[in-house]
Motif scaffolding. Structure first.
Motif, PDB file in Angstrom:
ATOM      1  N   LEU A 283       3.031   5.943  53.703  1.00 57.76           N
ATOM      2  CA  LEU A 283       3.980   6.766  54.807  1.00 57.76           C
ATOM      3  C   LEU A 283       5.612   6.787  54.108  1.00 57.76           C
ATOM      4  O   LEU A 283       6.045   7.772  53.991  1.00 57.76           O
ATOM      5  N   LEU A 284       5.884   5.689  53.703  1.00 57.85           N
ATOM      6  CA  LEU A 284       7.317   5.441  53.179  1.00 57.85           C
ATOM      7  C   LEU A 284       7.328   6.282  51.637  1.00 57.85           C
ATOM      8  O   LEU A 284       8.360   6.830  51.672  1.00 57.85           O
ATOM      9  N   TYR A 285       6.294   6.101  51.081  1.00 62.87           N
ATOM     10  CA  TYR A 285       6.095   6.682  49.724  1.00 62.87           C
ATOM     11  C   TYR A 285       6.307   8.372  49.869  1.00 62.87           C
ATOM     12  O   TYR A 285       7.089   8.712  49.292  1.00 62.87           O
ATOM     13  N   LEU A 286       5.735   8.814  50.850  1.00 54.89           N
ATOM     14  CA  LEU A 286       5.747  10.274  51.401  1.00 54.89           C
ATOM     15  C   LEU A 286       7.174  10.554  51.711  1.00 54.89           C
ATOM     16  O   LEU A 286       7.617  11.524  51.300  1.00 54.89           O
ATOM     17  N   ARG A 287       7.855   9.823  52.572  1.00 54.72           N
ATOM     18  CA  ARG A 287       9.249  10.019  52.889  1.00 54.72           C
ATOM     19  C   ARG A 287      10.193   9.908  52.056  1.00 54.72           C
ATOM     20  O   ARG A 287      11.107  11.074  51.415  1.00 54.72           O
ATOM     21  N   GLU A 288       9.852   9.198  51.022  1.00 55.71           N
ATOM     22  CA  GLU A 288      11.178   8.757  49.997  1.00 55.71           C
ATOM     23  C   GLU A 288      10.860   9.953  48.906  1.00 55.71           C
ATOM     24  O   GLU A 288      11.864  10.395  48.262  1.00 55.71           O
ATOM     25  N   ASN A 289       9.918  10.443  48.700  1.00 55.58           N
ATOM     26  CA  ASN A 289       9.522  11.486  47.655  1.00 55.58           C
ATOM     27  C   ASN A 289       9.597  12.740  48.238  1.00 55.58           C
ATOM     28  O   ASN A 289       9.037  13.699  47.402  1.00 55.58           O
ATOM     29  N   GLN A 290       9.682  13.012  49.367  1.00 60.92           N
ATOM     30  CA  GLN A 290       9.717  14.378  50.199  1.00 60.92           C
ATOM     31  C   GLN A 290       8.237  15.104  49.900  1.00 60.92           C
ATOM     32  O   GLN A 290       8.168  16.036  49.871  1.00 60.92           O
ATOM     33  N   LEU A 291       7.080  14.428  50.055  1.00 59.96           N
ATOM     34  CA  LEU A 291       5.812  14.781  49.896  1.00 59.96           C
ATOM     35  C   LEU A 291       5.247  15.015  51.243  1.00 59.96           C
ATOM     36  O   LEU A 291       5.200  14.272  52.425  1.00 59.96           O
ATOM     37  N   TYR A 292       5.062  16.456  51.784  1.00 54.81           N
ATOM     38  CA  TYR A 292       4.581  16.895  53.040  1.00 54.81           C
ATOM     39  C   TYR A 292       3.279  16.809  53.009  1.00 54.81           C
ATOM     40  O   TYR A 292       2.417  17.696  52.303  1.00 54.81           O
ATOM     41  N   PRO A 293       2.492  16.102  54.162  1.00 55.93           N
ATOM     42  CA  PRO A 293       1.042  15.949  54.282  1.00 55.93           C
ATOM     43  C   PRO A 293       0.588  17.480  54.608  1.00 55.93           C
ATOM     44  O   PRO A 293       1.184  17.973  55.427  1.00 55.93           O
ATOM     45  N   GLY A 294      -0.761  17.839  54.194  1.00 59.12           N
ATOM     46  CA  GLY A 294      -1.371  19.098  54.689  1.00 59.12           C
ATOM     47  C   GLY A 294      -1.885  18.907  56.217  1.00 59.12           C
ATOM     48  O   GLY A 294      -1.833  17.468  56.695  1.00 59.12           O
ATOM     49  N   GLU A 295      -2.624  19.667  56.576  1.00 60.39           N
ATOM     50  CA  GLU A 295      -3.144  19.313  58.039  1.00 60.39           C
ATOM     51  C   GLU A 295      -4.361  18.492  58.044  1.00 60.39           C
ATOM     52  O   GLU A 295      -4.351  17.516  58.836  1.00 60.39           O
ATOM     53  N   ALA A 296      -5.067  18.338  57.011  1.00 59.79           N
ATOM     54  CA  ALA A 296      -6.142  17.250  57.019  1.00 59.79           C
ATOM     55  C   ALA A 296      -5.464  16.039  56.770  1.00 59.79           C
ATOM     56  O   ALA A 296      -6.025  14.988  57.633  1.00 59.79           O
ATOM     57  N   LEU A 297      -4.628  15.492  55.883  1.00 55.07           N
ATOM     58  CA  LEU A 297      -3.914  14.362  55.964  1.00 55.07           C
ATOM     59  C   LEU A 297      -3.274  13.857  57.064  1.00 55.07           C
ATOM     60  O   LEU A 297      -3.181  12.948  57.574  1.00 55.07           O
ATOM     61  N   MET A 298      -2.451  15.031  57.818  1.00 57.51           N
ATOM     62  CA  MET A 298      -1.879  14.782  59.001  1.00 57.51           C
ATOM     63  C   MET A 298      -2.897  14.375  60.157  1.00 57.51           C
ATOM     64  O   MET A 298      -2.507  13.495  60.893  1.00 57.51           O
ATOM     65  N   GLN A 299      -4.058  14.875  60.292  1.00 58.91           N
ATOM     66  CA  GLN A 299      -4.777  14.594  61.093  1.00 58.91           C
ATOM     67  C   GLN A 299      -5.710  13.106  60.957  1.00 58.91           C
ATOM     68  O   GLN A 299      -5.687  12.401  61.822  1.00 58.91           O
ATOM     69  N   SER A 300      -5.553  12.782  59.772  1.00 62.08           N
ATOM     70  CA  SER A 300      -6.296  11.305  59.229  1.00 62.08           C
ATOM     71  C   SER A 300      -5.026  10.313  59.794  1.00 62.08           C
ATOM     72  O   SER A 300      -5.185   9.333  60.332  1.00 62.08           O
ATOM     73  N   ILE A 301      -3.555  10.787  59.541  1.00 61.33           N
ATOM     74  CA  ILE A 301      -2.756   9.513  60.075  1.00 61.33           C
ATOM     75  C   ILE A 301      -2.721   9.632  61.391  1.00 61.33           C
ATOM     76  O   ILE A 301      -2.404   8.377  61.909  1.00 61.33           O
ATOM     77  N   LYS A 302      -2.576  10.885  61.973  1.00 59.31           N
ATOM     78  CA  LYS A 302      -2.631  10.772  63.424  1.00 59.31           C
ATOM     79  C   LYS A 302      -3.885   9.830  64.080  1.00 59.31           C
ATOM     80  O   LYS A 302      -3.648   8.835  65.238  1.00 59.31           O
ATOM     81  N   LEU A 303      -5.003  10.005  63.626  1.00 56.74           N
ATOM     82  CA  LEU A 303      -6.170   9.408  64.237  1.00 56.74           C
ATOM     83  C   LEU A 303      -6.073   7.901  63.808  1.00 56.74           C
ATOM     84  O   LEU A 303      -6.615   7.059  64.663  1.00 56.74           O
ATOM     85  N   TRP A 304      -5.476   7.714  62.739  1.00 60.56           N
ATOM     86  CA  TRP A 304      -5.413   6.064  62.274  1.00 60.56           C
ATOM     87  C   TRP A 304      -4.243   5.495  63.040  1.00 60.56           C
ATOM     88  O   TRP A 304      -4.585   4.276  63.627  1.00 60.56           O
ATOM     89  N   PHE A 305      -3.261   6.050  63.374  1.00 61.33           N
ATOM     90  CA  PHE A 305      -2.199   5.505  64.394  1.00 61.33           C
ATOM     91  C   PHE A 305      -2.887   5.420  65.710  1.00 61.33           C
ATOM     92  O   PHE A 305      -2.651   4.028  66.681  1.00 61.33           O
ATOM     93  N   GLU A 306      -3.732   6.204  66.150  1.00 59.66           N
ATOM     94  CA  GLU A 306      -4.256   6.030  67.604  1.00 59.66           C
ATOM     95  C   GLU A 306      -5.419   5.039  67.653  1.00 59.66           C
ATOM     96  O   GLU A 306      -5.892   4.666  68.684  1.00 59.66           O
TER      97      GLU A 306
END
Length: 495
Positions: free
Chosen positions: A311-334
């Motif tokens: 997540l830090l790598y995505l932030r520092e390199n301004q890489l924006y996740p698509g919907e599929a990756l976004m949902q995976s990140i959401k489900l992992w946090f939950e």
């Protein structure tokens, strides 16, 4: 720009023919059994494996080209993991050209296989053909050169069933006694495309025996195919071989990472991920998604730390996740034990405030202090460089800085010589004029950077065009640059 391959790869252009040393009757039996039986459990390996260049007769027991068990024994045998089986359990009869309805079937095939308006754009058959039917079809398409090569390309295009491609290989092997490297690679493309991992493994075994070296495209296909099978560790060996020749692609690394994570080898996957980053290879978002999908199932502090690092790598390199990756990140946090995360899909307003959590997102605009630091860095490292006398001198750089200070801010700065050079020499001034005119119509303030030779009338720089351009944009002309490397090379002739 020229591209040079390692010498070992060039040998692939002149493969020798390899022949099967089975008796004729046995040879025909192999193809009859393999390419006309739809149930894969009847066969263990593809029959077009050939011997090595030493031309030693094949030992049927050693090569395991065809199982010697009965059909009933094969059905009761252990299934290979990942192998795709047919849906029917009965053994179909061999397709005969003289059976009832054969003429009608041939007629239907002809209609389906008519060439379209584009040459060599052939619709492949929907079902496997016999050797005789393939030869008949090849004879009908007399204008088609390299029939089998074009046909298997079309199978890849139309995603034909693998059994259809195998029947084509059977015809080629029967007719020519061998199957070429290029045809095997195209068949491999079809297998990887359809995730037929068992077929990928079979082709890999064939290629290991027949060819000492493979080109990088075949390596990439095999890495992707093997990574999805129970032989995924062999893909890691191919990756190491590939490193000796080129830097592996993000797809090569991604396939191996997926193979490791699917088999819960988290540490190995993380090592490959960090190896990618060390080589400045940006991973596919699909690769990162597999990490978070694994994190939902594997509760490990080290993996959690790695995911937060991603997540830090995505932030520092301004890489924006698509919907599929976004949902995976959401489900992992939950799914994190003991932490009550909730994820919501929302739209951020222009103010940067999240309507769900009321937090302000991080501003990506530079403040004045950050801008000044960036400006000084660019002037020092990019404009001046390690040797400011290569392209300019301190006086000229100061003159340019004063020019910029005295003029209001520009919307666009154009590198005049580079923009003009996209055209032929006679059209360079016109090309630059077209670009300047197009941007000037949008009421943008323009600065064009050039060199003083652009002010001399020539076939390239027509002064009436330059005068028209200078009414639409500001120009800064630097001194001409002497081509020092060329002068040095000329003077070396006199030493």
């Amino acid at each position: 720009m020229a591209f040079f391959c390692p010498t070992s790869f060039l040998s692939l252009q002149t493969f020798r023919k390899y022949h099967i040393f089975w008796p004729v009757s046995r040879f025909q039996e192999l193809f009859a059994l393999t390419f006309h039986l739809r149930n894969r459990e009847h066969i263990k390996h593809s029959p077009f494996i050939t011997t090595s260049q030493s031309a030693i007769p094949v030992d049927p027991k050693a090569t395991h080209m065809l199982s010697t068990k009965t059909r009933s024994e094969c059905r009761d045998g252990e299934e290979r993991k990942g192998r795709t089986r047919g849906s029917t359990s009965s053994s179909p009869h061999l397709f005969s050209l003289f059976s009832a309805g054969a003429a009608k079937r041939r007629s239907n095939n002809k209609e389906k296989l008519l060439m379209t308006s584009k040459r060599n754009d052939i619709q492949p058959p929907e079902k496997p053909l016999s050797v005789a039917e393939w030869e008949e079809l090849e004879g009908e398409l007399t204008e088609t050169v390299n029939f089998e090569d074009i046909m298997i390309k079309q199978m890849v295009k139309y995603k034909s069933p693998v059994d259809v491609a195998k029947s084509l290989l059977s015809m080629v092997a029967t007719k020519k006694g061998d199957i070429s490297y290029s045809l095997l690679v195209k068949y491999l493309v079809l297998c990887v495309q359809q995730e037929q991992v068992a077929e990928v493994c079979d082709v890999y075994d064939i290629m290991k025996v027949r060819f000492k070296t493979l080109e990088t495209g075949a390596y990439s296909l095999l890495i992707k195919g093997l990574s999805a099978s129970d032989r995924w560790r062999e893909a890691l060996l191919l990756l190491e071989d590939l490193k000796k020749v080129i830097t592996p692609s993000k797809g090569n690394y991604g396939a191996c990472i997926k193979g490791a994570l699917n088999n819960r080898e988290v540490k190995l996957a993380c090592e490959l991920y960090h190896e990618m980053l060390a080589k400045d290879i940006v991973p596919f978002l699909d690769t990162l998604k597999v990490f978070f999908d694994t994190g939902k199932c594997v509760k490990d502090d080290q993996l959690k730390s790695e995911l937060l690092g991603i997540l830090l790598y995505l932030r520092e390199n301004q890489l924006y996740p698509g919907e599929a990756l976004m949902q995976s990140i959401k489900l992992w946090f939950e799914s994190i034990p003991g932490e009550k995360w909730e994820g919501h899909v929302t739209t951020i307003k222009k103010s940067g405030k999240c309507p769900v959590c009321s937090q302000n997102l991080e501003d990506i605009q530079l403040n004045q202090e950050q801008y000044n630091m960036l400006k000084e860095k660019i002037i020092k490292d990019v404009i001046q460089g390690i040797d400011s006398y290569r392209k300019t001198d301190p006086q000229e750089l100061e003159k340019f800085q004063n020019f910029v200070e005295k003029n209001p801010p520009y919307d666009i700065v154009i590198d005049g010589l580079n923009v003009a050079s996209v055209s032929d020499r006679e059209r360079q001034s016109q090309t630059l004029f077209d670009v300047v005119s197009h941007l000037a119509q949008k009421n943008l303030r323009l600065l064009v950077l050039g060199r003083k030779h652009m002010l001399r009338n020539s076939k390239i720089w027509k002064q009436h065009i330059m005068a028209a351009m200078r009414k639409k944009a500001d120009f800064f002309f630097a001194e001409n640059v002497l081509d020092w490397p060329r002068v040095t090379s000329i003077s070396s002739w006199f030493v």
